[in-house]
Enzyme design. Sequence first.
Site, mmCIF file in Angstrom:
data_model
loop_
_atom_site.group_PDB
_atom_site.id
_atom_site.type_symbol
_atom_site.label_atom_id
_atom_site.label_comp_id
_atom_site.label_asym_id
_atom_site.label_seq_id
_atom_site.Cartn_x
_atom_site.Cartn_y
_atom_site.Cartn_z
ATOM 1 N N ASP A 195 -14.109 68.172 56.124
ATOM 2 C CA ASP A 195 -13.222 69.333 56.050
ATOM 3 C C ASP A 195 -13.157 70.034 57.399
ATOM 4 O O ASP A 195 -14.175 70.414 57.962
ATOM 5 C CB ASP A 195 -13.748 70.308 54.980
ATOM 6 C CG ASP A 195 -12.912 71.565 54.902
ATOM 7 O OD1 ASP A 195 -11.741 71.480 54.503
ATOM 8 O OD2 ASP A 195 -13.446 72.644 55.241
ATOM 9 N N GLU A 235 -9.806 65.083 57.633
ATOM 10 C CA GLU A 235 -8.763 66.020 57.189
ATOM 11 C C GLU A 235 -8.270 66.818 58.390
ATOM 12 O O GLU A 235 -8.967 67.693 58.898
ATOM 13 C CB GLU A 235 -9.318 66.964 56.116
ATOM 14 C CG GLU A 235 -8.279 67.903 55.517
ATOM 15 C CD GLU A 235 -8.416 69.347 55.964
ATOM 16 O OE1 GLU A 235 -7.499 70.139 55.678
ATOM 17 O OE2 GLU A 235 -9.429 69.692 56.592
#
Length: 493
Positions: A195, A235
């Site tokens: 993330d 991501e």
Amino acid sequence: MTTTEGTGPQLIAYADRLGGGLRGLHELLTGPLAGAFGGVHVLPFFTPYDGADAGFDPRDHTAVDPRLGGWDDVRAISSTHTVMADVIVNHMSAQSAQFLDVVAQGDRSPWAGMFLTLSSVYPDGVTEAELAAIYRPRPGLPLTPMVLGGRRRLVWTTFTAEQVDLDVRNPLAWEYLTSVIDALTGAGVRMLRLDAVGYTGKEAGTDCFMTPSAHALTDRITAYAHERGAQVLVEVHGHYRQQLQIAQQVDLVYDFALPPLVLHALTAADLAPLDRWLAVRPANCITVLDTHDGIGVVDVGASDLVPGVPGLMEPEQISTLVDAIHANSRGGSLQATGAAASNLDLYQVNCTFYDALGGDDRRYLLARLIQVLLPGIPQVYYVGLLAGSNDLDLLRRTGVGRDVNRHHYSADEVERELARPVVQAQLAALRLRNSHPAFAGEFAWTLDGTAAEMSWQQGVDRVALSFDVQDASFTLTASDEAGTRVVLTERSV
């Protein structure tokens, strides 16, 4: 780059919002959703799962929140499905034990070097031009004044003041990240989503986004994960050329360009931008229409970092698309996006994909079929699976824009929504993708104005989707030695 563990569809879900906990989520996957998904991305289930950023700010990233279950429940899911989980690389909670010790003791804390302050990146001072060049997904600077050990400091906070950025150069930060990976892989998690890794490499003299340091950290984590039998998904929202570059260096990337391209095709009857993307898109991608975040637009726009580099869509097309989403959602997305709500994402429109298409079952199902037929691993967000509308009541209660697409489903709601034809049709398509041998073969794409065909073929096994975005007509067929059968048409909903 490694090969993927499997290309079957995956569900994206918060355990508390679909199933009520890890055990309930598993029961759905092995019960009414059986055969549709080969894997599941379980959104943050750490302690606590309901912090300031819906679990992306855990106080303890190595512990399962006991309200959701325990590590044995994660192992149970991993025994039947490939499990993806988040490694929150860029930051820790401001309420974590480590940072609270820094708040109390300042530089005397053993954890002090683990967190970034302004002087961590600019020890010799910083100019206005350098600060203005820092790339951030929200308005303003990524710095929050805090008192650490009685001394007022500027702490680096890329996302919110509740999420304090890590200094990934510090050995303690690496020990922390590896402890998270060890906990996850020890419970059978085989896919790790990094993330916000693009923001980890803060370097003076740069825009502090996707710097060499960020790439180096990604490589280091990937090597560590591979040793433990896990793959890594990176991501990153950014210009499509950036995604093409990243895809050559990692296991998996998101196809974040797909959602706005499909929406544009179905709202403007124009397949040209999607056609351009399909000619160059990487094969090692996760395809999505919606996620726990908003619908990205930066991924199809001109580069924010390199002036003059065009995107997949023209600025006027993007503006028209955003207006169409606001109109189709009857203003719901407008209430949840930008200055209308907190979490001011510069690159996203907050709206369910179903409402972005005006709740039109036919166009919505066609959008899902395009996603399911594309190469890569299709991930389907739980609200999208249930063709959910914007949760304006939740938005009003929390004031958080992305909550409009994060509905809490009761067991009764799940049962009711699963019975809808548009949901049953999606499940039929997902089960086909998860089981038909043609998807191990070759993919082909042909375009003729507003009409197109997507197909997979391996020997006599073939799956084909013929469609026209002008009227959202489509036919999905599957063939084998027994012949060709029609799986779905626009009349299925």
